[in-house]
Design a protein around this motif. Structure first.
Motif, PDB file in Angstrom:
ATOM      1  N   VAL A 178       0.749  15.205  32.581  1.00  9.90           N
ATOM      2  CA  VAL A 178       1.211  14.830  31.241  1.00  9.90           C
ATOM      3  C   VAL A 178       1.876  16.052  30.610  1.00  9.90           C
ATOM      4  O   VAL A 178       1.269  17.119  30.506  1.00  9.90           O
ATOM      5  CB  VAL A 178       0.032  14.366  30.362  1.00  9.90           C
ATOM      6  CG1 VAL A 178       0.542  13.926  28.986  1.00  9.90           C
ATOM      7  CG2 VAL A 178      -0.729  13.237  31.045  1.00  9.90           C
ATOM      8  N   ILE A 207      -5.973  15.583  25.778  1.00 12.25           N
ATOM      9  CA  ILE A 207      -6.126  15.799  27.216  1.00 12.25           C
ATOM     10  C   ILE A 207      -7.598  16.030  27.560  1.00 12.25           C
ATOM     11  O   ILE A 207      -8.111  15.513  28.559  1.00 12.25           O
ATOM     12  CB  ILE A 207      -5.269  16.986  27.678  1.00 12.25           C
ATOM     13  CG1 ILE A 207      -3.777  16.669  27.544  1.00 12.25           C
ATOM     14  CG2 ILE A 207      -5.595  17.362  29.133  1.00 12.25           C
ATOM     15  CD1 ILE A 207      -3.297  15.526  28.406  1.00 12.25           C
ATOM     16  N   SER A 208      -8.286  16.777  26.721  1.00 13.82           N
ATOM     17  CA  SER A 208      -9.712  17.036  26.944  1.00 13.82           C
ATOM     18  C   SER A 208     -10.502  15.732  26.958  1.00 13.82           C
ATOM     19  O   SER A 208     -11.347  15.504  27.838  1.00 13.82           O
ATOM     20  CB  SER A 208     -10.241  17.978  25.858  1.00 13.82           C
ATOM     21  OG  SER A 208     -11.633  18.191  26.009  1.00 13.82           O
ATOM     22  N   ARG A 254      -9.585  13.539  30.121  1.00 11.31           N
ATOM     23  CA  ARG A 254     -10.094  14.058  31.395  1.00 11.31           C
ATOM     24  C   ARG A 254     -11.584  13.744  31.593  1.00 11.31           C
ATOM     25  O   ARG A 254     -12.064  13.739  32.730  1.00 11.31           O
ATOM     26  CB  ARG A 254      -9.865  15.565  31.471  1.00 11.31           C
ATOM     27  CG  ARG A 254      -8.450  15.929  31.893  1.00 11.31           C
ATOM     28  CD  ARG A 254      -8.265  17.437  31.991  1.00 11.31           C
ATOM     29  NE  ARG A 254      -9.300  18.076  32.786  1.00 11.31           N
ATOM     30  CZ  ARG A 254      -9.359  18.091  34.116  1.00 11.31           C
ATOM     31  NH1 ARG A 254      -8.403  17.472  34.817  1.00 11.31           N
ATOM     32  NH2 ARG A 254     -10.335  18.708  34.758  1.00 11.31           N
ATOM     33  N   ILE A 296      -6.169  13.684  35.449  1.00  9.13           N
ATOM     34  CA  ILE A 296      -5.168  13.982  34.423  1.00  9.13           C
ATOM     35  C   ILE A 296      -5.064  15.491  34.232  1.00  9.13           C
ATOM     36  O   ILE A 296      -6.058  16.182  34.017  1.00  9.13           O
ATOM     37  CB  ILE A 296      -5.521  13.297  33.092  1.00  9.13           C
ATOM     38  CG1 ILE A 296      -5.428  11.773  33.241  1.00  9.13           C
ATOM     39  CG2 ILE A 296      -4.612  13.778  31.963  1.00  9.13           C
ATOM     40  CD1 ILE A 296      -5.931  11.003  32.037  1.00  9.13           C
ATOM     41  N   LYS A 297      -3.851  16.000  34.312  1.00  8.13           N
ATOM     42  CA  LYS A 297      -3.567  17.415  34.078  1.00  8.13           C
ATOM     43  C   LYS A 297      -2.493  17.531  32.994  1.00  8.13           C
ATOM     44  O   LYS A 297      -1.746  16.570  32.734  1.00  8.13           O
ATOM     45  CB  LYS A 297      -3.066  18.100  35.360  1.00  8.13           C
ATOM     46  CG  LYS A 297      -4.056  18.044  36.522  1.00  8.13           C
ATOM     47  CD  LYS A 297      -5.251  18.941  36.271  1.00  8.13           C
ATOM     48  CE  LYS A 297      -6.241  18.892  37.433  1.00  8.13           C
ATOM     49  NZ  LYS A 297      -5.681  19.463  38.679  1.00  8.13           N
ATOM     50  N   GLY A 298      -2.418  18.684  32.370  1.00 10.20           N
ATOM     51  CA  GLY A 298      -1.435  18.892  31.309  1.00 10.20           C
ATOM     52  C   GLY A 298      -0.497  20.041  31.610  1.00 10.20           C
ATOM     53  O   GLY A 298      -0.875  21.006  32.289  1.00 10.20           O
ATOM     54  N   LEU A 323     -10.177  23.953  29.520  1.00  9.16           N
ATOM     55  CA  LEU A 323      -8.965  23.429  30.144  1.00  9.16           C
ATOM     56  C   LEU A 323      -8.128  24.498  30.852  1.00  9.16           C
ATOM     57  O   LEU A 323      -6.963  24.259  31.179  1.00  9.16           O
ATOM     58  CB  LEU A 323      -8.092  22.738  29.085  1.00  9.16           C
ATOM     59  CG  LEU A 323      -8.676  21.507  28.388  1.00  9.16           C
ATOM     60  CD1 LEU A 323      -7.757  21.031  27.280  1.00  9.16           C
ATOM     61  CD2 LEU A 323      -8.929  20.383  29.391  1.00  9.16           C
ATOM     62  N   VAL A 340      -4.763  22.651  32.304  1.00 11.01           N
ATOM     63  CA  VAL A 340      -3.526  22.676  31.513  1.00 11.01           C
ATOM     64  C   VAL A 340      -2.760  23.958  31.817  1.00 11.01           C
ATOM     65  O   VAL A 340      -3.297  25.066  31.687  1.00 11.01           O
ATOM     66  CB  VAL A 340      -3.818  22.589  29.997  1.00 11.01           C
ATOM     67  CG1 VAL A 340      -2.527  22.752  29.193  1.00 11.01           C
ATOM     68  CG2 VAL A 340      -4.471  21.256  29.658  1.00 11.01           C
ATOM     69  N   CYS A 380       4.185  13.595  26.369  1.00 14.36           N
ATOM     70  CA  CYS A 380       3.342  13.312  25.205  1.00 14.36           C
ATOM     71  C   CYS A 380       3.812  14.153  24.023  1.00 14.36           C
ATOM     72  O   CYS A 380       3.877  15.380  24.109  1.00 14.36           O
ATOM     73  CB  CYS A 380       1.883  13.628  25.540  1.00 14.36           C
ATOM     74  SG  CYS A 380       0.717  13.252  24.209  1.00 14.36           S
ATOM     75  N   ALA A 437      -5.354   9.962  23.524  1.00  7.89           N
ATOM     76  CA  ALA A 437      -6.070   9.943  24.805  1.00  7.89           C
ATOM     77  C   ALA A 437      -6.076   8.549  25.426  1.00  7.89           C
ATOM     78  O   ALA A 437      -5.900   8.390  26.642  1.00  7.89           O
ATOM     79  CB  ALA A 437      -7.496  10.449  24.609  1.00  7.89           C
ATOM     80  N   VAL A 449      -2.697   7.839  26.976  1.00  2.81           N
ATOM     81  CA  VAL A 449      -2.545   8.633  28.197  1.00  2.81           C
ATOM     82  C   VAL A 449      -3.363   8.015  29.330  1.00  2.81           C
ATOM     83  O   VAL A 449      -2.901   7.918  30.477  1.00  2.81           O
ATOM     84  CB  VAL A 449      -2.973  10.095  27.949  1.00  2.81           C
ATOM     85  CG1 VAL A 449      -3.105  10.860  29.268  1.00  2.81           C
ATOM     86  CG2 VAL A 449      -1.975  10.799  27.034  1.00  2.81           C
TER      87      VAL A 449
END
Length: 367
Positions: free
Chosen positions: A183, A202-203, A206, A212-214, A235, A239, A258, A309, A312
């Motif tokens: 993302v 993102i936190s 996940r 899921i990675k950022g 993260l 991330v 995002c 979230a 996503v």
């Protein structure tokens, strides 16, 4: 702005582009050095309001005198717009704010009154045309800032779609597995873009889907705070923070973009992402709903970590949905071309110059 400059040169116009070396990011500077036929002039201008603005004003005035006279003085962003439109030199004034500060719903009342008052005054007495980059920004200009309709034009940013780097190559450089869902966040790390919300979303996501990675592309005054928040949320490995690189160099490795901005008009990166087929998750601000069609090109959500979230997670868990939204994004982006943006801006220039000539002629004493 760079695409506009190049487009105007291709149409036979002479372009002098002033930029601030202390505000420009590395990717911008890299592209700036490769602009054939454009005169490029540095003028130091800081983002914050300070006594140094007098030096910036002096630098712009000197540039206008030494490089001019110009037929058009086109300023971008609020500070450059205020300074350049105030300089007493010939030339029609065109202003593109790229999101009025008063579009931020969290602006304190006194600040909103001051910012709004300055914008209204300059629009009425020192501007030939205000260019809004979305219908929502134009509406705000008319209703909130009382910009006369005769001085207002709406020209959505245009983008071209260069080739992407291979997905596997981008991911290899970043250390992202093929099975991960990447993302992206692209933008200046500042109050307006709200990067903290991206990390919080993102936190949360996940905890349900660890794949899921950022990826955050950008720099700015909040870079240190973003690094610290990454650590506090655990993260550091999930991330990736990348400074000073072009978004197009990394879009090929992303699964979606995002955007968590507090306010916008029509962000350029949003249109770039659509043009390469990236589904969008965006906060519902400004003109984003003109490009992000829910269920067609992405999702619009409230400015809350849980809402971001959830969107996503919906994308991360459904490859077919991502593919369908990708096709919708490319189709939608076809309406936002660089050629159209340049042509419409040229029309504004010619109209503004014509208005100046008519006004000048009408003010002369009769023979």
């Amino acid at each position: 702005m760079l695409d506009l400059a190049m487009g105007l040169v291709s149409r036979g116009h002479e372009v002098c582009l002033a930029y601030s070396p202390v505000r420009a990011e590395a990717g911008f500077l890299q592209r700036l050095r490769g602009l054939p036929g454009v005169t490029v002039m540095p003028v130091v201008m800081h983002r914050e309001v300070s006594v140094e603005d007098f030096s910036a004003y002096s630098g712009l005035w000197r540039l206008a005198v030494e490089q001019g006279p110009f037929d058009i003085l086109h300023s971008h962003s609020s500070k450059a717009g205020a300074l350049l439109r105030s300089i007493p030199v010939p030339g029609a004034r065109v202003y593109t704010p790229h999101a009025f500060r008063t579009m931020d719903p969290h602006t304190p009342p006194l600040a909103a009154l001051v910012f709004g008052g300055v914008e209204t005054l300059l629009a009425r007495v020192a501007t030939d045309c205000v260019i809004a980059v979305s219908a929502e920004e134009a509406r705000h200009a008319r209703t909130r800032l009382r910009v006369p309709a005769s001085k207002l034009a709406t020209i959505v940013n245009g983008v071209s779609s260069p080739g992407l780097r291979p997905r596997a190559l981008v991911r290899s450089e970043l250390g992202i597995d093929a099975s991960d869902v990447l993302v992206g966040f692209v933008g200046r790390l500042c109050y307006q873009k709200y990067p903290e919300l991206f990390l919080e979303a993102i936190s949360r996501a996940r905890k349900i889907n660890p794949a899921i990675k950022g990826l955050m592309l950008g720099d700015g005054e909040l870079f240190g705070a973003v690094e610290e928040l990454c650590i506090s949320l655990g993260l550091e490995e999930a991330v990736k923070l990348v400074r000073g690189q072009s978004a197009m160099d990394y879009f090929g490795g992303m699964d979606c973009l995002c955007m968590t901005s507090r306010y916008e008009a029509m962000p350029y990166v949003l249109l770039e992402a659509l043009s390469v087929g990236l589904p969008i998750v965006s906060t519902r601000v400004g003109g984003t709903d003109e490009a992000v069609v829910p269920g067609v090109t992405g999702f619009l959500v409230e400015s809350e970590a849980e809402a971001v979230a959830e969107a996503v997670l919906d994308l991360a868990g459904d490859a077919l949905l991502r593919r369908r939204l990708s096709m919708g994004a490319v189709e939608r982006a076809a309406a936002y071309t660089t050629e159209s943006m340049v042509a419409k801006t040229e029309e504004v220039y010619l109209k503004s110059i014509g208005s100046k000539m008519v006004l000048s002629a009408s003010s002369r004493p009769a023979a």
